[in-house]
Motif scaffolding. Structure first.
Motif, PDB file in Angstrom:
ATOM      1  N   LYS A 122       0.842  -1.196   0.000  1.00  0.00           N
ATOM      2  CA  LYS A 122       0.000   0.000   0.000  1.00  0.00           C
ATOM      3  C   LYS A 122       0.876   1.244   0.000  1.00  0.00           C
ATOM      4  O   LYS A 122       1.908   1.290   0.654  1.00  0.00           O
ATOM      5  CB  LYS A 122      -0.915  -0.012   1.211  1.00  0.00           C
ATOM      6  CG  LYS A 122      -1.939  -1.131   1.139  1.00  0.00           C
ATOM      7  CD  LYS A 122      -2.819  -1.136   2.353  1.00  0.00           C
ATOM      8  CE  LYS A 122      -3.926  -2.128   2.262  1.00  0.00           C
ATOM      9  NZ  LYS A 122      -3.558  -3.483   2.042  1.00  0.00           N
ATOM     10  N   ARG A 123       0.463   2.255  -0.734  1.00  0.00           N
ATOM     11  CA  ARG A 123       1.206   3.511  -0.797  1.00  0.00           C
ATOM     12  C   ARG A 123       0.992   4.326   0.463  1.00  0.00           C
ATOM     13  O   ARG A 123      -0.070   4.302   1.063  1.00  0.00           O
ATOM     14  CB  ARG A 123       0.725   4.352  -1.977  1.00  0.00           C
ATOM     15  CG  ARG A 123       1.064   3.797  -3.304  1.00  0.00           C
ATOM     16  CD  ARG A 123       0.584   4.771  -4.358  1.00  0.00           C
ATOM     17  NE  ARG A 123       0.859   4.259  -5.683  1.00  0.00           N
ATOM     18  CZ  ARG A 123       0.241   4.681  -6.763  1.00  0.00           C
ATOM     19  NH1 ARG A 123      -0.678   5.611  -6.679  1.00  0.00           N
ATOM     20  NH2 ARG A 123       0.550   4.178  -7.925  1.00  0.00           N
ATOM     21  N   THR A 124       2.012   5.081   0.812  1.00  0.00           N
ATOM     22  CA  THR A 124       1.870   6.034   1.911  1.00  0.00           C
ATOM     23  C   THR A 124       1.749   7.448   1.360  1.00  0.00           C
ATOM     24  O   THR A 124       1.322   8.352   2.061  1.00  0.00           O
ATOM     25  CB  THR A 124       3.082   5.964   2.849  1.00  0.00           C
ATOM     26  OG1 THR A 124       4.269   6.189   2.087  1.00  0.00           O
ATOM     27  CG2 THR A 124       3.161   4.601   3.523  1.00  0.00           C
ATOM     28  N   ALA A 125       2.142   7.632   0.101  1.00  0.00           N
ATOM     29  CA  ALA A 125       2.075   8.943  -0.552  1.00  0.00           C
ATOM     30  C   ALA A 125       1.932   8.710  -2.054  1.00  0.00           C
ATOM     31  O   ALA A 125       2.274   7.637  -2.555  1.00  0.00           O
ATOM     32  CB  ALA A 125       3.337   9.739  -0.258  1.00  0.00           C
ATOM     33  N   PRO A 126       1.444   9.700  -2.793  1.00  0.00           N
ATOM     34  CA  PRO A 126       1.344   9.526  -4.248  1.00  0.00           C
ATOM     35  C   PRO A 126       2.740   9.482  -4.875  1.00  0.00           C
ATOM     36  O   PRO A 126       3.708   9.944  -4.274  1.00  0.00           O
ATOM     37  CB  PRO A 126       0.580  10.760  -4.709  1.00  0.00           C
ATOM     38  CG  PRO A 126       0.717  11.749  -3.615  1.00  0.00           C
ATOM     39  CD  PRO A 126       0.912  10.976  -2.361  1.00  0.00           C
ATOM     40  N   PRO A 127       2.860   8.939  -6.091  1.00  0.00           N
ATOM     41  CA  PRO A 127       4.158   8.915  -6.764  1.00  0.00           C
ATOM     42  C   PRO A 127       4.685  10.337  -6.964  1.00  0.00           C
ATOM     43  O   PRO A 127       3.912  11.297  -7.070  1.00  0.00           O
ATOM     44  CB  PRO A 127       3.858   8.266  -8.119  1.00  0.00           C
ATOM     45  CG  PRO A 127       2.553   7.589  -7.962  1.00  0.00           C
ATOM     46  CD  PRO A 127       1.812   8.300  -6.880  1.00  0.00           C
ATOM     47  N   GLN A 128       5.993  10.484  -7.033  1.00  0.00           N
ATOM     48  CA  GLN A 128       6.617  11.802  -7.169  1.00  0.00           C
ATOM     49  C   GLN A 128       6.182  12.510  -8.453  1.00  0.00           C
ATOM     50  O   GLN A 128       6.011  13.715  -8.477  1.00  0.00           O
ATOM     51  CB  GLN A 128       8.145  11.680  -7.146  1.00  0.00           C
ATOM     52  CG  GLN A 128       8.690  11.236  -5.814  1.00  0.00           C
ATOM     53  CD  GLN A 128       8.462  12.252  -4.723  1.00  0.00           C
ATOM     54  OE1 GLN A 128       8.470  13.457  -4.972  1.00  0.00           O
ATOM     55  NE2 GLN A 128       8.234  11.786  -3.509  1.00  0.00           N
ATOM     56  N   ASP A 129       6.012  11.767  -9.534  1.00  0.00           N
ATOM     57  CA  ASP A 129       5.698  12.374 -10.827  1.00  0.00           C
ATOM     58  C   ASP A 129       4.215  12.245 -11.196  1.00  0.00           C
ATOM     59  O   ASP A 129       3.875  12.171 -12.366  1.00  0.00           O
ATOM     60  CB  ASP A 129       6.572  11.750 -11.913  1.00  0.00           C
ATOM     61  CG  ASP A 129       6.331  10.258 -12.050  1.00  0.00           C
ATOM     62  OD1 ASP A 129       5.686   9.671 -11.158  1.00  0.00           O
ATOM     63  OD2 ASP A 129       6.784   9.685 -13.050  1.00  0.00           O
ATOM     64  N   TRP A 130       3.340  12.248 -10.207  1.00  0.00           N
ATOM     65  CA  TRP A 130       1.927  12.017 -10.488  1.00  0.00           C
ATOM     66  C   TRP A 130       1.297  13.133 -11.325  1.00  0.00           C
ATOM     67  O   TRP A 130       0.311  12.911 -12.014  1.00  0.00           O
ATOM     68  CB  TRP A 130       1.140  11.836  -9.189  1.00  0.00           C
ATOM     69  CG  TRP A 130       0.964  13.093  -8.397  1.00  0.00           C
ATOM     70  CD1 TRP A 130       1.826  13.594  -7.475  1.00  0.00           C
ATOM     71  CD2 TRP A 130      -0.118  14.012  -8.475  1.00  0.00           C
ATOM     72  NE1 TRP A 130       1.357  14.759  -6.956  1.00  0.00           N
ATOM     73  CE2 TRP A 130       0.143  15.061  -7.558  1.00  0.00           C
ATOM     74  CE3 TRP A 130      -1.281  14.080  -9.227  1.00  0.00           C
ATOM     75  CZ2 TRP A 130      -0.703  16.134  -7.380  1.00  0.00           C
ATOM     76  CZ3 TRP A 130      -2.129  15.163  -9.036  1.00  0.00           C
ATOM     77  CH2 TRP A 130      -1.843  16.170  -8.128  1.00  0.00           C
ATOM     78  N   ALA A 131       1.857  14.330 -11.306  1.00  0.00           N
ATOM     79  CA  ALA A 131       1.261  15.450 -12.030  1.00  0.00           C
ATOM     80  C   ALA A 131       2.041  15.821 -13.283  1.00  0.00           C
ATOM     81  O   ALA A 131       1.858  16.908 -13.821  1.00  0.00           O
ATOM     82  CB  ALA A 131       1.165  16.662 -11.112  1.00  0.00           C
TER      83      ALA A 131
END
Length: 159
Positions: free
Chosen positions: A109-118
């Motif tokens: 499970k992720r704890t944060a969104p991916p760095q390049d999500w945007a």
């Protein structure tokens, strides 16, 4: 009492049970939904589906008990026994539904969104988006609605 939520105004917690009811009142659904679930569970279509999936009919009496408890609690907000039984039934149902989710050991499970999500879309996807209906609606919202120019002469056309 007409709704469960009006019961919250009448409960003045004096015992741990009443405090638990007040704390978990959000989990109690409107009573008619328990009755609908019971009727759906006992319908011919549902019985056929249950037999197809499970090989037998499942027990639908919990929905009926939940409905009865809900009605009792709705009529008498001090009936914490009915409310607690209903809350525990909802908790059990929620735990059963989420068992596979919590038991998942394949995906992390992720704890944060991916760095390049945007990051920007690839060029070919941007070109497809430019001519889409979604792009035209987004442009319209940014610029405001465009009103057509009204001609000064009056004319009528039938098409």
């Amino acid at each position: 009492m007409s709704t469960i939520y009006e019961a919250a105004t009448t409960i003045k917690p004096k015992t741990p049970d009443e405090e638990e009811v007040l704390k978990n009142l959000w989990s109690i659904r409107p009573c008619y939904l328990y009755n609908e679930e019971y009727e759906d569970c006992t319908s011919v279509k549902a019985r056929f589906h249950q037999y197809f999936i499970h090989g037998e009919s499942i027990d639908c009496n919990q929905w009926k008990r939940d409905f009865d408890n809900c009605v009792r609690f709705e009529k008498n907000a001090t009936d914490t026994k009915s409310a607690l039984e209903l809350i525990r039934s909802e908790q059990k149902r929620r735990e059963e539904r989420m068992r596979a989710h919590y038991g998942n050991n394949v995906w992390t499970k992720r704890t944060a969104p991916p760095q390049d999500w945007a990051k920007p879309l690839p060029e070919h996807m941007q070109k497809e988006y430019e001519g889409s209906f979604l792009a035209s609606k987004a442009k319209e919202l940014r610029e405001g609605p465009q009103t057509p120019e009204v001609e000064s002469s009056s004319s009528c056309a039938i098409m």
